[in-house]
Design a protein around this motif. Sequence first.
Motif, short mmCIF file in Angstrom:
data_model
loop_
_atom_site.label_atom_id
_atom_site.label_comp_id
_atom_site.label_asym_id
_atom_site.label_seq_id
_atom_site.Cartn_x
_atom_site.Cartn_y
_atom_site.Cartn_z
N ILE B 188 0.72 -1.22 0.00
CA ILE B 188 0.26 -0.03 0.02
C ILE B 188 0.97 1.14 -0.16
CG2 ILE B 188 -1.60 1.39 1.57
CD1 ILE B 188 -2.75 -1.52 2.17
N VAL B 189 1.75 1.06 0.95
CA VAL B 189 2.83 2.26 0.84
C VAL B 189 3.41 2.82 -0.44
CG1 VAL B 189 5.05 3.25 1.61
CG2 VAL B 189 3.59 2.29 3.17
N MET B 190 3.89 1.47 -1.20
CA MET B 190 4.56 1.61 -2.63
C MET B 190 3.49 1.94 -3.50
SD MET B 190 7.50 1.40 -3.69
CE MET B 190 8.39 0.37 -2.43
N ALA B 191 1.99 1.83 -3.56
CA ALA B 191 1.11 2.22 -4.56
C ALA B 191 1.02 3.84 -4.19
CB ALA B 191 0.01 1.43 -4.25
N ALA B 192 1.07 4.14 -2.87
CA ALA B 192 0.78 5.62 -2.57
C ALA B 192 1.92 6.38 -3.26
CB ALA B 192 0.70 5.70 -0.93
N LYS B 193 2.96 5.87 -2.95
CA LYS B 193 4.35 6.65 -3.21
C LYS B 193 4.53 6.87 -4.78
CE LYS B 193 5.51 7.30 1.10
NZ LYS B 193 5.37 8.35 1.65
N ALA B 194 3.90 5.69 -5.65
CA ALA B 194 3.96 5.70 -7.05
C ALA B 194 2.99 6.90 -7.44
CB ALA B 194 3.70 4.19 -7.51
N THR B 217 4.67 2.64 15.47
CA THR B 217 4.55 4.01 14.81
C THR B 217 6.10 4.20 14.29
OG1 THR B 217 3.10 4.75 16.34
CG2 THR B 217 3.84 6.41 14.85
N GLU B 218 7.23 4.04 15.01
CA GLU B 218 8.56 4.18 14.61
C GLU B 218 8.74 3.26 13.23
OE1 GLU B 218 10.86 3.89 17.87
OE2 GLU B 218 10.56 5.96 18.46
N TYR B 219 8.20 2.04 13.23
CA TYR B 219 8.25 1.09 12.40
C TYR B 219 7.51 1.54 10.87
CZ TYR B 219 7.67 -3.14 9.38
OH TYR B 219 7.73 -4.10 8.29
N ILE B 220 6.22 2.05 11.13
CA ILE B 220 5.57 2.51 9.85
C ILE B 220 5.97 3.76 9.37
CG2 ILE B 220 3.53 0.81 10.38
CD1 ILE B 220 2.97 4.54 10.66
N LYS B 221 6.80 4.57 10.29
CA LYS B 221 7.23 5.63 9.85
C LYS B 221 8.32 5.27 8.73
CE LYS B 221 9.83 9.77 11.11
NZ LYS B 221 10.69 10.33 12.36
N LYS B 222 9.23 4.54 9.15
CA LYS B 222 10.43 3.99 8.51
C LYS B 222 9.73 3.34 7.15
CE LYS B 222 13.29 2.78 12.28
NZ LYS B 222 13.73 1.70 13.20
N ASN B 240 2.23 11.85 17.10
CA ASN B 240 2.63 13.25 16.70
C ASN B 240 4.31 13.16 17.11
OD1 ASN B 240 0.07 13.83 15.81
ND2 ASN B 240 0.03 15.37 17.43
N SER B 241 4.93 12.62 18.21
CA SER B 241 6.13 13.00 18.75
C SER B 241 7.00 12.02 17.66
CB SER B 241 6.31 12.53 20.10
OG SER B 241 6.01 11.05 20.34
N VAL B 242 6.31 11.00 17.48
CA VAL B 242 7.36 9.86 16.54
C VAL B 242 7.48 10.53 15.00
CG1 VAL B 242 7.39 7.83 15.09
CG2 VAL B 242 6.68 7.82 17.63
N PHE B 243 6.37 11.13 14.61
CA PHE B 243 6.37 11.78 13.19
C PHE B 243 6.96 13.24 13.18
CE2 PHE B 243 3.48 8.40 11.85
CZ PHE B 243 4.11 8.12 10.72
N THR B 244 7.34 13.79 14.35
CA THR B 244 7.90 15.23 14.50
C THR B 244 9.32 15.10 14.63
OG1 THR B 244 6.10 16.01 15.78
CG2 THR B 244 7.97 17.40 15.70
N PRO B 245 10.08 15.85 13.67
CA PRO B 245 11.75 15.53 13.69
C PRO B 245 12.25 16.01 15.02
CG PRO B 245 10.89 16.98 11.78
CD PRO B 245 9.50 16.78 12.59
N THR B 246 13.32 15.24 15.45
CA THR B 246 13.87 15.71 16.63
C THR B 246 14.63 16.95 16.42
OG1 THR B 246 15.79 14.36 16.10
CG2 THR B 246 14.07 13.26 17.60
N GLU B 247 15.35 17.59 17.38
CA GLU B 247 16.05 18.79 17.44
C GLU B 247 17.14 18.58 16.34
OE1 GLU B 247 16.50 20.72 20.98
OE2 GLU B 247 18.03 21.88 20.24
N ALA B 248 17.98 17.27 16.79
CA ALA B 248 19.19 16.96 16.00
C ALA B 248 18.69 16.89 14.40
CB ALA B 248 19.63 15.65 16.73
N GLU B 249 17.61 16.24 14.24
CA GLU B 249 17.35 16.04 12.72
C GLU B 249 17.12 17.42 12.22
OE1 GLU B 249 14.96 11.83 12.89
OE2 GLU B 249 13.92 13.38 13.31
N ILE B 250 16.40 18.24 12.90
CA ILE B 250 16.18 19.45 12.23
C ILE B 250 17.36 20.33 11.97
CG2 ILE B 250 14.91 21.85 12.81
CD1 ILE B 250 13.02 20.16 14.71
N ARG B 251 18.52 20.41 12.95
CA ARG B 251 19.48 20.92 12.89
C ARG B 251 20.22 20.49 11.77
NH1 ARG B 251 20.50 24.39 17.10
NH2 ARG B 251 19.53 23.88 18.76
N LYS B 252 20.17 19.28 11.46
CA LYS B 252 21.16 18.48 10.43
C LYS B 252 20.37 19.07 9.20
CE LYS B 252 23.53 15.67 8.06
NZ LYS B 252 23.99 14.44 8.24
N ALA B 253 19.09 19.08 8.92
CA ALA B 253 18.45 19.51 8.02
C ALA B 253 18.51 20.87 7.60
CB ALA B 253 16.91 19.40 8.06
#
Lengths: 518, 300
Positions: B188-194, B217-222, B240-253
């Motif tokens: 289903i993910v693959m179809a949606a992405k396509a 949630t962490e698994y399905i986010k991956k 929400n917290s799983v899908f919200t980027p961490t501070e480290a991720e934001i800084r890197k981005a």
Amino acid sequence: MKNALGIEIPEYIEGMGALEPYKGAWEKLQKGWMDETTVPPPNKAKMPHASKMCETLKDAILKADPHDGMTVSFHHHLRSGDGILVEAIKILAELGIKDITLASSSLTSAHDPILPYLKDGTITGIWSSGIRGELGKAIAEGVLPKPVVIHSHGGRVRDVHTGRIRIDLAILAASAADCEGNATGSHGPSAFGSMGYAAIDSWYAKQVVVVTDNLVDYPCVPPSIRQNYVDYVVKVDSIGDPTKIASGTTRITKSPMDLQIARLAAKAIIASDSFKQGFSFQVGAGGASLAVAKFIREAMKEKEVKGSFLLGGVTSYCVDMLNEGLFNSIFDVQSFDAAVSSSLLNNAYHIEIPAGLYANPFNCGCMTNKLDIVVLGALEVDTDFNVNVITGSEGAVRGASGGHSDTASGANLTVVVCPSFRGRIPIVKKQVHTVVTPGETIDVVVTERGICVNPRRPELRKSLEEAGLPVKDIEVLAEEVEKITGKSKDIECEDRIVGLVEYRDGTIIDVIRQVKQL
Amino acid sequence: MGNMSQHERKFKRRSMLYIPGNNPGMLQQGAVYGADGVLLDLEDAVALNQKDAARILVRHMLQNLDYSGCEVTVRINHLDTPFGRKDLEEMVPLQPDALRLPKVETVESLQETLKIIEQIEDEHGLPHDQMKVHAMIETALGVQNVYEIAGCSPRIDAISIGGQDLAADMQLVKSNDGIGIDYARKQIVMAAKARRIDVFDTVYVDVDDEEGLRDVTEYIKKLGFTGKAVINPRQVEIVNSVFTPTEAEIRKAVRVYKAFERNKKEGIGVFAVDGKMVDAPVVQRAIRVLEMADIELDTL
């Protein structure tokens, strides 16, 4: 005459004397002393080896000079499991005593059975920090000839010091006591923890009776009540229902609404400058309040913040935080659940304190003055941030002033947590039915629909906004609520005053009027 | 509308909170728990003898209640049931942000439903391009057809997997590890992405198991899911917290994006940040992180 909140207060009430209107939260403290004179404690003497033991509670009451017009006091540490207050009032009624003033530090639904004695003239006046259940309903309907007086925990101590409450007989239940009257709530089958509210009664009552279901060998340690203040001791089969005395382990609520409010409140606290190394903290046992502690506990661990002391009504959750090293000590005026008793007994950093040290403004400094953060509940909050914790939406007395105004006045950051409406009843509204805690002592109101910051604290509002929290004006929130619930009709009242709400400094902040019968 | 970035859309789509359509208290409070969207349910959360009551209540709520800040989706009953048609007739004129259609299995049946929606919109003088449609994939047949379903109309804005019904359709034994529906999730993910549309995961039914919810949630986010449906307000914050980027991720981005902007001016397409190679896909991922963190690119 009008008080500082613009509320009409009578100048004089028959049988109670002149009243002083509320002038402002700290107005009376600035002088450094109290205008009223204090009354001396009673003058007593006992012969060596004279026995204080009485066969029954009735025997003890008979020895203690029961008379018409007397004031009888109790503590409320047995909460809704109390079996002593009702028993004592029944005995006094059987003895034909009339016109009693009941001065219990608080009243719970366990005291509903005394209602007939309010109706038959046995009890004609009540001083208490809280009244609930059938009593509260009957009082709002005008059952008593004199207005009841609702005081705060700190204010009660002042009332006793100044003689506004002159206790003739204090009947103090304990879960362990010895033959001389040394008594504690920290052990025994009915253990209930701190006896903080009872200390002042033992010091000032003309006659003091200790009642226990657990007479231990002399000396009873640790003595919360000391023998040099106690006239008589009674051993009874039971001081109450232990399952209701110890309300059980305090659990964090599962209500999504309470959790949502608590999560927001914790975020607001963390964003404020009061959340810092060495902060002191008080939180109630109610749903959303206790849940705030859960989120604060997590944040303290994550951010490696260590607090100084926990204060107040103490739950096992506080004890857990002490044991985890998150706080240095607990000062315990009242214990909310069974697990607290053993900590009080065994941990030197868990210290029992009397109500005066806890919250009386008229001494060299009570501990609420040292509070950084307190989290409190509310039955209603108005757009001036005034809080009602005493009357319900139907006008009945159904709550407790407790330490609400004491802690709000003392803490650097006073956070009120409440839903913006319950069912279809607005909680945040233009005007509360009864003011217990003045808005000038409230800093933040946290609801599920946003956070309102008192305009007196613009810097705090800025901090919360910068943290990305949903801050909104309290007038805007009140309007939002009114849009959902509709405008609620004011409670219809008679002119007759059935209750006075005394602020902690002894002034009158509001009155409770008789509810119109439909 | 396919290929819409987080920025162009009004709402984030990390968490969508199911609310039984016949529960006035919950409907009233639905918007306050921090969920990105509410799913007002006329289908499985509502007992058969409550279907009418739920439809009436949801209609009133949509007309009178302010869900501002929340994407409002209504899940209707399947057209094969006695309630589906009536649900469409009552809900389509109110134009919630989206309708969620249960048990979509074939393009043909979906097209038929979309046609009815358009007819109702025509009757009310409403446009065809405002209200979106989310297709729920809840059967083995639906999984097999998901790529076609996801692309059959620009109206299909998202697809989602309904784990409980799928497990029943596949006659799976009950298990908490999700192994049985793992293939379906990925398909289903693959179809949606396509098809460049969003894709939502199924609910986690053990509301007291916060750790379990976080793990899945962490698994399905991956795996690539956009967000997850929840059945209890207490689950919102975790998702929400799983899908919200961490501070480290934001800084890197931020570092990646700034380096990209700098190098672009000099015509350099591949460069290094923190000692790691950065090329176009890495920049795209960084932009996605910044969007999720509500950071406007032109403010950097």
